[in-house]
Scaffold this active site. Structure first.
Site, mmCIF file in Angstrom:
data_model
loop_
_atom_site.group_PDB
_atom_site.id
_atom_site.type_symbol
_atom_site.label_atom_id
_atom_site.label_comp_id
_atom_site.label_asym_id
_atom_site.label_seq_id
_atom_site.Cartn_x
_atom_site.Cartn_y
_atom_site.Cartn_z
ATOM 1 N N ASP A 131 29.157 -21.669 19.530
ATOM 2 C CA ASP A 131 30.641 -21.455 20.740
ATOM 3 C C ASP A 131 31.696 -21.660 19.337
ATOM 4 O O ASP A 131 31.165 -22.050 18.689
ATOM 5 C CB ASP A 131 30.647 -22.275 21.968
ATOM 6 C CG ASP A 131 31.630 -23.046 22.320
ATOM 7 O OD1 ASP A 131 32.846 -21.651 22.767
ATOM 8 O OD2 ASP A 131 32.107 -23.818 22.692
ATOM 9 N N SER A 132 32.989 -22.124 19.755
ATOM 10 C CA SER A 132 34.114 -22.820 19.308
ATOM 11 C C SER A 132 33.221 -24.212 18.939
ATOM 12 O O SER A 132 34.349 -24.545 17.973
ATOM 13 C CB SER A 132 35.169 -22.531 19.783
ATOM 14 O OG SER A 132 35.287 -23.202 20.612
ATOM 15 N N TYR A 155 39.708 -21.552 19.687
ATOM 16 C CA TYR A 155 39.174 -19.935 19.392
ATOM 17 C C TYR A 155 40.723 -19.359 20.631
ATOM 18 O O TYR A 155 40.656 -18.023 20.162
ATOM 19 C CB TYR A 155 37.647 -18.942 19.730
ATOM 20 C CG TYR A 155 36.409 -19.205 18.947
ATOM 21 C CD1 TYR A 155 36.725 -19.828 17.902
ATOM 22 C CD2 TYR A 155 35.286 -18.858 18.840
ATOM 23 C CE1 TYR A 155 36.126 -20.454 16.188
ATOM 24 C CE2 TYR A 155 34.453 -18.466 17.981
ATOM 25 C CZ TYR A 155 34.581 -19.522 16.716
ATOM 26 O OH TYR A 155 33.932 -19.687 15.201
ATOM 27 N N GLY A 156 40.767 -19.788 21.803
ATOM 28 C CA GLY A 156 41.197 -18.815 22.339
ATOM 29 C C GLY A 156 42.470 -18.861 22.167
ATOM 30 O O GLY A 156 43.413 -17.516 22.717
ATOM 31 N N CYS A 158 30.327 -18.406 24.492
ATOM 32 C CA CYS A 158 31.246 -18.748 24.564
ATOM 33 C C CYS A 158 32.167 -17.321 24.550
ATOM 34 O O CYS A 158 32.318 -16.541 24.209
ATOM 35 C CB CYS A 158 32.028 -18.509 22.635
ATOM 36 S SG CYS A 158 34.141 -19.053 22.418
ATOM 37 N N ASN A 159 33.586 -17.421 25.692
ATOM 38 C CA ASN A 159 33.786 -16.714 26.505
ATOM 39 C C ASN A 159 34.486 -15.857 25.375
ATOM 40 O O ASN A 159 34.616 -14.586 25.691
ATOM 41 C CB ASN A 159 34.449 -16.852 28.160
ATOM 42 C CG ASN A 159 33.357 -17.502 28.755
ATOM 43 O OD1 ASN A 159 33.494 -16.217 29.992
ATOM 44 N ND2 ASN A 159 33.495 -19.135 28.659
ATOM 45 N N GLU A 184 37.754 -30.737 24.132
ATOM 46 C CA GLU A 184 37.593 -30.891 22.627
ATOM 47 C C GLU A 184 37.927 -32.347 21.839
ATOM 48 O O GLU A 184 37.247 -33.250 21.376
ATOM 49 C CB GLU A 184 37.705 -29.605 21.827
ATOM 50 C CG GLU A 184 37.872 -29.530 20.782
ATOM 51 C CD GLU A 184 35.959 -28.472 21.318
ATOM 52 O OE1 GLU A 184 34.938 -29.289 20.295
ATOM 53 O OE2 GLU A 184 35.366 -28.131 21.836
ATOM 54 N N CYS A 214 35.699 -20.178 30.752
ATOM 55 C CA CYS A 214 35.424 -20.710 29.365
ATOM 56 C C CYS A 214 34.056 -21.457 29.533
ATOM 57 O O CYS A 214 33.741 -22.513 30.449
ATOM 58 C CB CYS A 214 36.787 -21.241 29.164
ATOM 59 S SG CYS A 214 36.308 -22.261 27.425
ATOM 60 N N THR A 215 33.541 -21.492 28.114
ATOM 61 C CA THR A 215 32.386 -22.391 28.803
ATOM 62 C C THR A 215 32.445 -24.195 28.302
ATOM 63 O O THR A 215 31.785 -24.483 28.561
ATOM 64 C CB THR A 215 31.284 -22.035 27.947
ATOM 65 O OG1 THR A 215 31.900 -22.072 26.448
ATOM 66 C CG2 THR A 215 30.340 -20.273 28.132
ATOM 67 N N HIS A 216 33.832 -24.590 27.732
ATOM 68 C CA HIS A 216 34.231 -25.662 28.322
ATOM 69 C C HIS A 216 34.199 -26.118 29.590
ATOM 70 O O HIS A 216 33.898 -27.180 30.112
ATOM 71 C CB HIS A 216 35.583 -25.572 26.911
ATOM 72 C CG HIS A 216 35.510 -25.957 26.099
ATOM 73 N ND1 HIS A 216 35.311 -25.148 24.613
ATOM 74 C CD2 HIS A 216 35.853 -26.571 24.894
ATOM 75 C CE1 HIS A 216 35.009 -24.998 23.906
ATOM 76 N NE2 HIS A 216 35.808 -26.305 23.314
HETATM 77 N N1 DGL Z 1 34.257 -22.076 24.527
HETATM 78 C C1 DGL Z 1 34.918 -20.907 24.807
HETATM 79 C C2 DGL Z 1 35.427 -20.266 25.773
HETATM 80 O O1 DGL Z 1 34.074 -20.147 26.225
HETATM 81 C C3 DGL Z 1 36.178 -21.274 23.684
HETATM 82 C C4 DGL Z 1 37.270 -22.386 24.048
HETATM 83 C C5 DGL Z 1 38.444 -22.395 22.270
HETATM 84 O O2 DGL Z 1 37.924 -22.741 21.595
HETATM 85 O O3 DGL Z 1 39.751 -22.034 22.470
HETATM 86 O O4 DGL Z 1 35.922 -19.287 25.637
#
Ligand code: DGL
Length: 267
Positions: free
Chosen positions: A11-12, A43-44, A74-75, A153, A185-187
């Site tokens: 993931d990011s 990453y988003g 990570c989505n 984060e 989003c996995t966060h």
């Molecule tokens: N956890 C990630 C996702 O599922 C990335 C979130 C990010 O880094 O913007 O999209």
């Protein structure tokens, strides 16, 4: 032994730990190597091209570590890089976090499904397209919530900062009268209780971590790759840059014994 090789998860940053935890709970004998690309998070807000490049770099590292499968936890990377990674590594099962959630929701009793996600995931329209293809009767709405991953984060989950951001996003008119909300989003599972409390009991909140773990279990079983070890799996955690929130959340999820290694991956 072939089957006892680790699973690579990436993931990011901290978000994929929600998936790693679900994997550890469902498949305790599996070893895994986790990579959080904290140097490049979030990453988003990146282009699909850039997210693909980071994902390829990390996957090459995980394959070089002898991983038997890769979980894109990570989505944003699932939306931007899944097909590329399948083409790059045709002999390794690759699991993304979007398809298991789509399959689940398409077969559920949902009526109006909301998706909150990063800009990259919303821009890809992957959720909306795949859900509509699987079940035409569902209304699907997406809302980009770009502040949420960075605030998680930075360690602001469960504070007035996250409450304010959630109120701002979830009050949006497009998200009224939902039957279900997908945490795209996995966060976001780190905010799940706050989100569920805000939306109330009429809205089901779907966290895809467990569904992704089940999809992984299915693929490993099908390919006869489930670990035969009788011991608990070994876990290694890499980040591209150490951050206080990563250390704190990884320890909270996996206990004191985690060894966090910093690894800079060259392109
Ligand atoms: N956890 C990630 C996702 O599922 C990335 C979130 C990010 O880094 O913007 O999209």
């Amino acid at each position: 032994m072939e089957k006892n090789r680790p699973i690579g998860i990436f993931d990011s940053g901290v978000g994929g730990l929600t998936v790693a935890k679900a994997i550890a709970e469902l498949l305790p004998a599996e070893s895994f190597i986790y990579f959080g690309d904290t140097r490049h998070a979030p990453y988003g807000d990146k282009s699909s091209h850039t997210i693909r490049e980071y994902s390829q770099r990390i996957s090459r590292f995980l394959v070089a570590q002898n991983c038997k499968a890769i979980v894109i936890a990570c989505n944003s990377a699932s939306a931007a890089a899944y097909q590329q990674l399948c083409a790059d590594f045709p002999n390794i099962p690759i699991i993304n976090v979007i398809d298991p959630a789509v399959k689940y929701i398409a077969q559920s009793e949902a009526s109006k499904v909301g998706i909150i996600a990063t800009r990259a995931t919303v821009r890809s329209k992957v959720y909306a397209q795949r859900i509509s293809a699987a079940n035409q009767n569902l209304t699907v709405v997406q809302k980009a919530t770009p502040l949420l991953a960075p605030l998680i984060e930075e360690g602001f989950a469960g504070t007035d900062v996250s409450k304010g951001a959630l109120a701002h996003y979830l009050n949006h008119s497009s998200l009224k009268k939902l039957s279900d909300l997908i945490l795209g989003c996995t966060h976001y599972p780190l905010l799940e209780e706050e989100i569920a409390a805000f939306l109330g009991p009429k809205v089901r909140v779907l966290n895809s971590a467990k569904l992704a773990a089940q999809a992984l279990q299915g693929v490993l079983a099908w390919q006869d790759l489930l670990s035969t070890s009788v011991d608990a799996g070994k876990r290694r955690f890499y980040v591209s840059e150490k951050t206080p929130a990563f250390t704190k959340i990884a320890k909270m999820f996996f206990g004191q014994e985690i060894r966090l290694e910093e690894k800079f991956l060259k392109s």
